[in-house]
Design a protein around this motif. Structure first.
Motif, PDB file in Angstrom:
ATOM      1  N   GLY A  88       4.250  -4.070  11.649  1.00  0.00           N
ATOM      2  CA  GLY A  88       5.189  -4.385  13.271  1.00  0.00           C
ATOM      3  C   GLY A  88       6.598  -5.137  13.003  1.00  0.00           C
ATOM      4  O   GLY A  88       6.579  -5.498  13.780  1.00  0.00           O
ATOM      5  N   ASP A  89       6.804  -4.999  11.554  1.00  0.00           N
ATOM      6  CA  ASP A  89       8.236  -5.279  11.234  1.00  0.00           C
ATOM      7  C   ASP A  89       8.841  -4.035  10.246  1.00  0.00           C
ATOM      8  O   ASP A  89       8.273  -3.348   9.136  1.00  0.00           O
ATOM      9  CB  ASP A  89       8.455  -6.173  10.088  1.00  0.00           C
ATOM     10  CG  ASP A  89       9.211  -7.077   9.951  1.00  0.00           C
ATOM     11  OD1 ASP A  89      10.342  -6.602   9.799  1.00  0.00           O
ATOM     12  OD2 ASP A  89       8.905  -7.897   8.932  1.00  0.00           O
ATOM     13  N   PRO A  90       9.801  -4.051  10.694  1.00  0.00           N
ATOM     14  CA  PRO A  90      10.912  -2.762  10.321  1.00  0.00           C
ATOM     15  C   PRO A  90      11.709  -2.841   8.940  1.00  0.00           C
ATOM     16  O   PRO A  90      12.668  -2.187   8.411  1.00  0.00           O
ATOM     17  CB  PRO A  90      11.660  -2.575  11.789  1.00  0.00           C
ATOM     18  CG  PRO A  90      11.800  -3.398  12.215  1.00  0.00           C
ATOM     19  CD  PRO A  90      10.514  -4.385  11.987  1.00  0.00           C
ATOM     20  N   THR A  91      11.801  -4.258   9.196  1.00  0.00           N
ATOM     21  CA  THR A  91      12.127  -4.994   7.602  1.00  0.00           C
ATOM     22  C   THR A  91      12.544  -3.993   6.623  1.00  0.00           C
ATOM     23  O   THR A  91      11.394  -4.312   5.698  1.00  0.00           O
ATOM     24  CB  THR A  91      12.606  -6.208   7.367  1.00  0.00           C
ATOM     25  OG1 THR A  91      12.769  -7.226   8.629  1.00  0.00           O
ATOM     26  CG2 THR A  91      14.122  -6.357   6.405  1.00  0.00           C
ATOM     27  N   VAL A  92      13.728  -3.774   5.767  1.00  0.00           N
ATOM     28  CA  VAL A  92      13.413  -3.187   4.409  1.00  0.00           C
ATOM     29  C   VAL A  92      14.889  -3.940   3.467  1.00  0.00           C
ATOM     30  O   VAL A  92      15.982  -4.030   3.923  1.00  0.00           O
ATOM     31  CB  VAL A  92      13.890  -1.033   4.829  1.00  0.00           C
ATOM     32  CG1 VAL A  92      12.300  -0.675   5.226  1.00  0.00           C
ATOM     33  CG2 VAL A  92      14.582  -1.013   5.262  1.00  0.00           C
ATOM     34  N   PHE A  93      14.479  -3.342   2.694  1.00  0.00           N
ATOM     35  CA  PHE A  93      15.481  -3.484   1.319  1.00  0.00           C
ATOM     36  C   PHE A  93      15.154  -2.638   0.146  1.00  0.00           C
ATOM     37  O   PHE A  93      14.547  -2.001   0.311  1.00  0.00           O
ATOM     38  CB  PHE A  93      15.641  -5.657   0.914  1.00  0.00           C
ATOM     39  CG  PHE A  93      14.135  -5.258   0.488  1.00  0.00           C
ATOM     40  CD1 PHE A  93      14.131  -5.102  -1.093  1.00  0.00           C
ATOM     41  CD2 PHE A  93      13.229  -5.978   0.664  1.00  0.00           C
ATOM     42  CE1 PHE A  93      12.907  -6.095  -1.982  1.00  0.00           C
ATOM     43  CE2 PHE A  93      11.712  -6.107  -0.275  1.00  0.00           C
ATOM     44  CZ  PHE A  93      11.651  -5.714  -1.466  1.00  0.00           C
ATOM     45  N   GLY A 142       1.001  -1.057  -0.267  1.00  0.00           N
ATOM     46  CA  GLY A 142       0.018  -0.066  -0.088  1.00  0.00           C
ATOM     47  C   GLY A 142       0.934   1.253   0.172  1.00  0.00           C
ATOM     48  O   GLY A 142       0.329   2.637   0.348  1.00  0.00           O
ATOM     49  N   GLY A 143       1.848   1.018  -0.118  1.00  0.00           N
ATOM     50  CA  GLY A 143       2.681   2.511  -0.576  1.00  0.00           C
ATOM     51  C   GLY A 143       3.653   2.525   0.865  1.00  0.00           C
ATOM     52  O   GLY A 143       4.481   3.973   0.378  1.00  0.00           O
ATOM     53  N   ARG A 144       3.116   1.802   1.913  1.00  0.00           N
ATOM     54  CA  ARG A 144       3.915   2.846   3.115  1.00  0.00           C
ATOM     55  C   ARG A 144       5.039   1.712   3.595  1.00  0.00           C
ATOM     56  O   ARG A 144       5.698   0.407   2.944  1.00  0.00           O
ATOM     57  CB  ARG A 144       3.503   1.865   4.305  1.00  0.00           C
ATOM     58  CG  ARG A 144       1.695   2.705   4.439  1.00  0.00           C
ATOM     59  CD  ARG A 144       0.535   2.194   5.044  1.00  0.00           C
ATOM     60  NE  ARG A 144      -0.617   3.009   4.909  1.00  0.00           N
ATOM     61  CZ  ARG A 144      -1.709   2.489   3.670  1.00  0.00           C
ATOM     62  NH1 ARG A 144      -1.579   1.660   3.208  1.00  0.00           N
ATOM     63  NH2 ARG A 144      -2.256   2.863   3.975  1.00  0.00           N
ATOM     64  N   GLY A 145       6.038   2.076   3.654  1.00  0.00           N
ATOM     65  CA  GLY A 145       7.552   1.981   4.667  1.00  0.00           C
ATOM     66  C   GLY A 145       8.123   2.397   2.691  1.00  0.00           C
ATOM     67  O   GLY A 145       8.951   1.314   2.262  1.00  0.00           O
ATOM     68  N   MET A 146       8.083   2.549   1.744  1.00  0.00           N
ATOM     69  CA  MET A 146       8.482   3.156   0.736  1.00  0.00           C
ATOM     70  C   MET A 146       9.275   3.910   0.285  1.00  0.00           C
ATOM     71  O   MET A 146       8.872   5.472   0.237  1.00  0.00           O
ATOM     72  CB  MET A 146       7.825   2.089  -0.795  1.00  0.00           C
ATOM     73  CG  MET A 146       7.180   1.128  -0.575  1.00  0.00           C
ATOM     74  SD  MET A 146       5.993   0.735  -2.003  1.00  0.00           S
ATOM     75  CE  MET A 146       6.670   0.716  -3.158  1.00  0.00           C
ATOM     76  N   ARG A 147      10.526   4.292  -0.039  1.00  0.00           N
ATOM     77  CA  ARG A 147      11.322   5.636  -0.278  1.00  0.00           C
ATOM     78  C   ARG A 147      11.865   5.659  -1.851  1.00  0.00           C
ATOM     79  O   ARG A 147      12.923   4.943  -1.731  1.00  0.00           O
ATOM     80  CB  ARG A 147      12.456   6.268   0.920  1.00  0.00           C
ATOM     81  CG  ARG A 147      11.305   6.516   1.816  1.00  0.00           C
ATOM     82  CD  ARG A 147      10.720   7.535   2.537  1.00  0.00           C
ATOM     83  NE  ARG A 147       9.978   7.929   3.176  1.00  0.00           N
ATOM     84  CZ  ARG A 147       8.857   7.102   4.302  1.00  0.00           C
ATOM     85  NH1 ARG A 147       8.098   6.079   3.321  1.00  0.00           N
ATOM     86  NH2 ARG A 147       8.097   7.844   5.042  1.00  0.00           N
ATOM     87  N   ILE A 148      11.437   6.504  -2.686  1.00  0.00           N
ATOM     88  CA  ILE A 148      12.913   6.337  -4.019  1.00  0.00           C
ATOM     89  C   ILE A 148      14.037   7.228  -3.635  1.00  0.00           C
ATOM     90  O   ILE A 148      13.991   8.159  -2.452  1.00  0.00           O
ATOM     91  CB  ILE A 148      12.048   7.103  -4.847  1.00  0.00           C
ATOM     92  CG1 ILE A 148      11.095   6.367  -5.280  1.00  0.00           C
ATOM     93  CG2 ILE A 148      13.127   7.185  -6.179  1.00  0.00           C
ATOM     94  CD1 ILE A 148       9.995   7.290  -6.008  1.00  0.00           C
ATOM     95  N   ALA A 183      16.452   7.607   4.684  1.00  0.00           N
ATOM     96  CA  ALA A 183      15.046   7.266   4.148  1.00  0.00           C
ATOM     97  C   ALA A 183      15.220   5.911   4.041  1.00  0.00           C
ATOM     98  O   ALA A 183      14.010   5.513   4.644  1.00  0.00           O
ATOM     99  CB  ALA A 183      15.365   6.978   2.419  1.00  0.00           C
ATOM    100  N   VAL A 184      16.074   5.224   4.655  1.00  0.00           N
ATOM    101  CA  VAL A 184      16.247   3.881   4.764  1.00  0.00           C
ATOM    102  C   VAL A 184      14.739   4.032   6.163  1.00  0.00           C
ATOM    103  O   VAL A 184      14.743   3.054   7.163  1.00  0.00           O
ATOM    104  CB  VAL A 184      17.150   3.428   5.435  1.00  0.00           C
ATOM    105  CG1 VAL A 184      17.273   1.386   6.091  1.00  0.00           C
ATOM    106  CG2 VAL A 184      18.652   2.529   4.234  1.00  0.00           C
ATOM    107  N   ALA A 185      15.870   4.952   7.142  1.00  0.00           N
ATOM    108  CA  ALA A 185      15.767   5.180   8.419  1.00  0.00           C
ATOM    109  C   ALA A 185      13.917   5.100   9.020  1.00  0.00           C
ATOM    110  O   ALA A 185      12.952   4.495   9.579  1.00  0.00           O
ATOM    111  CB  ALA A 185      15.525   6.521   9.685  1.00  0.00           C
ATOM    112  N   GLU A 224       8.283   3.879   9.021  1.00  0.00           N
ATOM    113  CA  GLU A 224       6.532   3.145   8.872  1.00  0.00           C
ATOM    114  C   GLU A 224       6.501   2.225   8.787  1.00  0.00           C
ATOM    115  O   GLU A 224       4.902   1.808   9.232  1.00  0.00           O
ATOM    116  CB  GLU A 224       6.536   4.090   7.492  1.00  0.00           C
ATOM    117  CG  GLU A 224       5.276   4.676   6.887  1.00  0.00           C
ATOM    118  CD  GLU A 224       4.976   5.093   5.400  1.00  0.00           C
ATOM    119  OE1 GLU A 224       4.840   6.744   6.395  1.00  0.00           O
ATOM    120  OE2 GLU A 224       5.350   5.029   4.461  1.00  0.00           O
ATOM    121  N   ALA A 225       7.290   1.307   8.529  1.00  0.00           N
ATOM    122  CA  ALA A 225       6.655  -0.198   8.090  1.00  0.00           C
ATOM    123  C   ALA A 225       6.527  -0.800   9.440  1.00  0.00           C
ATOM    124  O   ALA A 225       5.766  -0.848   9.691  1.00  0.00           O
ATOM    125  CB  ALA A 225       8.261  -0.440   7.507  1.00  0.00           C
TER     126      ALA A 225
END
Length: 661
Positions: free
Chosen positions: A186-191, A157-163, A173-175, A180-181
């Motif tokens: 309930g999971d802060p994992t991003v890639f 849904g676009g949440r936890g996404m950054r260009i 951007a990662v932070a 937001e994720a």
């Protein structure tokens, strides 16, 4: 087979109403759950039974799997449908539902788990031979990898996404994406993964039973997005030809079979203009945009979900698609103000020409799936989508014209929406030509696309109509001599005056009604305007010999004038200014109710124009509040975690006067 007798929908609003409709057709009882904020929501009164979840925020209510399962037991439900969002892709919730002896209307928890991790799902799809974009560890991103997209591993849904276009932006951007994720899922994992500026978002609807049959039920294009969240969706895609469709369907079937998928799901791909495509993710649930597939196939996807959950077999092949369908998401938001969510009372809501609600249209026309009605209060705790408006036509052009016309004529009073933007998109030459990639708003200019349908002349005439209708309402309500003409005098006198505020601009109307008719002053648009009729809810003006009808809706502190020229919201200006409402120069106020998520500055800090001061969390999204110009932070009266109302002063910046001027 285990027949479902009584189903609880672990969701709210529009999707809950959609599932209830299929349940009623099948003779299945329905149970709603609701938060305190949703006590008067239409989905609550539509269900056979409803159970309260104490609290307002998602974390207190719709994300509490223990409360939802307890509600199902309490109401005597024997099955749970998760809808989309909230717990719909939560494997733990699916297991808990099954462990409670209830039927889970969705795929196996193991499939949800596998596809719920975008990192793990990409690895699995690559092993199965489905093309993927390589995953990048944020710590390993180099200049050569840019631009990249930071994505939350869980949710969507676009949440936890950054260009990210420069390495300098990456850390923040990662932070931000992690915060937001964590809040949303309930999971802060991003890639990270390679970002395609002009990609096309193509997805394939799949439906699979427990007996090995996997359908690919057409593709959808969802490329027009804001903040990585879909705004316009259609089926079929104008990009996809027969050869590409065969490849997409084969990849989607491979993805579904790789995890023994059962139920409705969507395999999403990012495609290039040349027809190359890459796996993005698989949504293990029903999609928001499922109505366009239903319209073009004649299938009821929710009914199929219920039958598959009961153990039924699907026929060997799905029906062939027919015609074209386009869906738009009507949001309470202001696109021209950075997609700022809006809240308040929806005083009136009507879309003309609707031939079906939550159901398959019996003929070409408009379908409406809406979780709100006139009088609904749009709060701050949930997504601000008001409705999905769908047009089904014999071809793409016919569907676009029907949909834009219905939206333009709709009555939507009380909150600012993206309606005018949607109409402008549907009528744009690039859209009609099928040139709809993910950079559509950037390429064609959000300012231009968000331009109100009612231009300056239309606004001026609408304000005149508002004044005349207000005067007619006053006469109609007068207890003495109500039949006298408005402003009647024995001798000519000063004109009647009325001032309204439209989109922040004041419009003053000065007019007389005499033997010769209407004489309006102050604007050249009034030079050839004659009054034909004025009653409290309608004004007819002859403008240069052309009659135009203005429909007037009157609400507390608001007059809304609708006409084919566009809708104009007129707020009567107060006669006397309230001195207590004045703000200190440089004050930055909350654009919406929300929670202070982070603060980046302290009192006394020097800031430059555009520097972030703090972030608000509202309607499940993060919103940045920035310095309007160079200056010094003079006041910072809020702290992290504080709840603020609309208009609350968040910070005061003493501006560099010379530069700001």
């Amino acid at each position: 087979m285990r027949l479902i007798e009584n189903l609880l929908v672990a969701n709210r609003g529009e999707i809950a109403l959609r599932v209830f409709r299929s349940c009623r057709d099948a003779g299945i009882g329905t149970v709603a759950v609701y938060s305190d904020a949703d006590t008067d929501s239409p989905h609550v009164t539509s269900a056979d039974a409803a159970v309260r979840l104490p609290g307002n925020t998602p974390s207190e209510t719709y994300l509490r799997s223990d409360l939802v399962i307890a509600a199902a037991t309490q109401a005597g439900a024997d099955a749970v449908h998760p809808g989309y969002g909230f717990l719909s892709e939560n494997a733990g919730f699916a297991r808990a539902v099954r462990d409670a002896g209830l039927t889970w209307v969705g795929p196996a928890p193991e499939a949800i788990e596998t596809m719920g991790s975008k990192v793990e799902s990409k690895r699995l799809m690559a092993e199965a031979g489905v093309p993927v974009l390589p995953e990048l560890d944020p710590a390993d991103v180099t200049e050569a990898d840019l631009p990249v997209l930071v994505k939350a591993s869980a949710g969507g849904g676009g949440r936890g996404m950054r260009i990210v276009r420069t390495l300098a932006e990456l850390t923040d951007a990662v932070a931000s994406a992690q915060a937001e994720a964590a809040s949303a899922f309930g999971d802060p994992t991003v890639f990270c993964e390679r970002y395609l500026d002009t990609g096309r978002h193509i997805e394939v609807q799949v439906m699979a039973d427990a007996h090995g049959t996997v359908w690919t039920v057409g593709e959808r294009e969802c490329s027009i997005q804001r903040r990585h969240q879909k705004v316009v969706e259609e089926a079929p895609s104008p990009l996809v030809d027969a050869a590409m469709r065969a490849e997409l369907f084969a990849a989607a079937r491979t993805a579904a079979k790789a995890i023994d998928y059962v139920g409705a799901g969507t395999v999403e791909f990012l495609a290039t203009a040349s027809g190359e495509f890459f796996f993005l993710e698989m949504n293990t649930r029903l999609q928001v945009e499922h109505p366009v597939t239903e319209c073009t196939t004649g299938l009821d996807l929710v009914t199929l979900q219920l039958r598959v959950a009961e153990g039924e077999r699907l026929p060997q092949e799905p029906p062939a698609p027919r015609g074209h369908a386009i869906e738009v998401r009507l949001y309470a938001e202001d696109p021209a103000a950075g997609w700022q969510p809006q809240s308040g009372t929806l005083h009136d809501f009507h879309v003309p020409g609707v031939v079906a609600e939550f159901a398959l249209p019996h003929r070409h026309g408009i379908r409406l799936d809406s979780g709100v009605t006139a009088g609904s209060v749009i709060g701050v705790h949930y997504d601000p989508m008001l409705a999905k408006v769908i047009a089904w036509g014999p071809d793409r052009t016919a569907a676009a014209r029907a949909l834009s016309g219905a939206l333009a004529r709709a009555r939507i009073h009380g909150v600012t929406t993206n309606r005018d933007l949607l109409v402008n998109v549907l009528r744009h030459p690039a859209f009609l030509a099928g040139d709809t990639d993910t950079a559509f708003f950037d390429r064609h200019g959000l300012d231009a696309l968000a331009t109100p349908l009612a231009g300056e002349r239309a606004r001026t005439l609408s304000v005149l109509a508002a004044a005349l209708a207000d005067a007619a309402a006053n006469r109609a309500n007068a207890r003495v001599l109500g039949g006298l003409p408005s402003g009647w005098r024995n001798l000519p006198s000063a004109p009647q005056r009325k001032t309204y505020v439209v989109a922040g601009t004041e419009y003053e109307v000065a007019y007389r009604l005499g033997r010769s008719g209407l004489v309006a002053e102050g604007n050249e648009c009034y030079e050839d305007v004659a009054l034909v009729e004025a009653v409290p809810d309608r004004v007819v003006l002859a403008v240069s010999g052309v009659r135009r009808t203005f429909t007037v809706g009157r609400h507390p502190g608001l007059v809304v004038v609708d006409s084919p020229l566009g809708s104009v919201a007129c707020a009567p200006a107060p006669r006397f200014a309230d001195p207590e409402a004045a703000l200190a120069a440089g004050s930055l106020v909350a654009p919406m109710p929300g929670t202070v998520l982070r603060v980046a500055v302290s009192e006394g800090d020097s800031v430059s124009a555009g520097d972030p001061l703090l972030w608000l969390e509202a309607m499940k999204m993060e919103h940045r509040v920035s310095a309007p110009a160079d200056g010094v932070v003079a006041e910072l009266p809020v702290v992290v975690g504080q709840q603020v109302d609309l208009g609350t002063v968040l910070a005061v910046v003493d501006l560099n006067t010379e530069e700001s001027e």
